[in-house]
Structure formats: structure tokens, C-alpha cells
Design a protein around this motif. Structure first.
Motif, short mmCIF file in Angstrom:
data_model
loop_
_atom_site.label_atom_id
_atom_site.label_comp_id
_atom_site.label_asym_id
_atom_site.label_seq_id
_atom_site.Cartn_x
_atom_site.Cartn_y
_atom_site.Cartn_z
N ARG A 92 61.70 -17.85 -11.41
CA ARG A 92 62.00 -18.30 -8.91
C ARG A 92 60.43 -19.95 -10.11
O ARG A 92 61.07 -20.48 -8.89
CB ARG A 92 60.66 -16.97 -8.44
CG ARG A 92 61.58 -16.36 -8.64
CD ARG A 92 61.51 -15.46 -7.24
NE ARG A 92 62.54 -13.92 -7.18
CZ ARG A 92 61.99 -12.67 -6.22
NH1 ARG A 92 60.77 -12.65 -5.95
NH2 ARG A 92 63.03 -11.97 -6.92
N SER A 96 63.55 -23.26 -7.80
CA SER A 96 62.29 -23.91 -7.17
C SER A 96 62.56 -25.17 -7.76
O SER A 96 62.54 -26.26 -6.83
CB SER A 96 60.28 -23.07 -6.92
OG SER A 96 60.41 -24.43 -5.99
N ASP A 100 64.48 -28.29 -5.99
CA ASP A 100 63.74 -29.88 -6.06
C ASP A 100 64.19 -30.45 -6.56
O ASP A 100 65.25 -31.57 -5.60
CB ASP A 100 62.00 -29.38 -6.33
CG ASP A 100 61.21 -28.82 -5.35
OD1 ASP A 100 62.25 -28.05 -4.35
OD2 ASP A 100 60.63 -28.05 -6.24
#
Lengths: 107, 107
Positions: A92, A96, A100
Motif C-alpha cells: 500500500r 501511495s 503521489d
């Protein structure tokens, strides 16, 4: 006390009947006869499953008077839960970072 | 998309080399050659392991141009983590009930 390994725990729970036993033991200690009733199998058959759980550090069998009482050992579950949640957290975090990175690429 | 089962996931990860592959994939997608390098084994040997991970719903292999890219599928990890943490939570709740009960028994 048996030292759990992810190999041993994963092998032990890769069997639906053994997972049902773990589920029953998570509700509290049980006699061998109670466990045999849960699965509707014979005492020798339960004994084999319980030995696998013991070898994996997922259960412990003790004599209390004339009864054999089986108790869950949480260490094996901890090991497996920690492994799976650790992998998931790592994955995860990467997703993430990737999201970004995509945002930064937007004009 | 493969439907994961705890049986399948537990069987897949009851192997140290496959857990190492999952660990590598948790860091991001990889080519088959990269995975072969992680374990220091041949491509056909990696292919066997990746098939087991795919069958368990732990990984997905896609063709991207001339490369085969393997990605982690988090669903299989979720299933395993949820099973283990669920069992652990049930067991801890029972231990806590038992401790409360002992306290009540104190004079």
C-alpha cells in the motif's frame, strides 16, 4: 513451547478442517472430544490435526486429570497476521508513492 | 481475476521461496527475469511459483510488449490477514472476559 514459523503455520491452516478447529479454540479451550464433535470425526483423526496445530505452535494439549485439554497458542496467529499485514502495508505504501508520483506529473 | 481462498493463499505462502517473491512484489511490479534473479533460479522454475501465486489470487502476470510483468494482488493478502487477525481478536476477547471473570471472583 514450539517455535512457530510462517511455513509451519501456513501449512497448518491450509486445511479447512484445521481452520475450523482454530476457530473453535479461539472461543476457548476444548477437550479432544469436543473438538472431535466440531468436525464430526473420530478421536484418532482429531489427534492428527491437533498434532499439526501443535507442531505449528498454534495449539497446546495438556492433561488435566483424565481429560486432554487443547488451548490456542496465539503466537502462531501473531506470526501469520504480522507477515500478511506487513506485506500489505509495504504494498500500500508503494501504491501511495505511485499515486503521489502521478499527481506530481499532472500539469 | 482469481477468487482467493484462505486454503489457496495459505498453501501458496507455505513456501519460503514464494514468500520471498511476495516480498519482492510488495515493493512493486517485477519482470519474470527480475523474479528469477531474486531467487537465483531458472525462468521455468519461477514460472511454476508464479502460477501458484496466480492461482491463489496473490499475483497477476500481464504481457507488456515483450515483457511479462508480475504484479501483487492485495486481495489474497487481505483474506489471510483478515482471517488471522479475526482469530486473534476473538481469542483475545475471550482471554479478556476470563480475566474480568477472575477479578469478579476476588473478594
Amino acid at each position: 513451547m514450539v517455535k512457530s514459523t510462517v511455513d509451519g503455520v501456513a501449512h497448518a491452516i491450509a486445511s479447512a478442517p484445521r481452520r475450523r478447529l482454530v476457530g473453535r479454540l479461539a472461543e476457548g479451550p476444548a477437550t479432544m472430544s469436543e473438538l472431535a464433535e466440531v468436525l464430526g470425526i473420530t478421536l484418532p483423526a482429531i489427534d492428527k490435526h491437533v498434532r499439526v496445530l501443535e507442531a505449528a505452535g498454534l495449539a497446546r494439549k495438556r492433561r488435566v486429570g483424565r481429560q486432554a485439554i487443547v488451548t490456542l497458542e496465539a503466537g502462531g496467529l501473531d506470526l501469520l497476521a504480522d507477515w500478511a499485514t506487513g506485506m500489505r502495508a509495504m504494498w500500500r505504501a508503494r501504491l501511495s508513492d505511485f499515486a503521489d508520483h502521478l499527481q506530481e506529473e499532472q500539469p
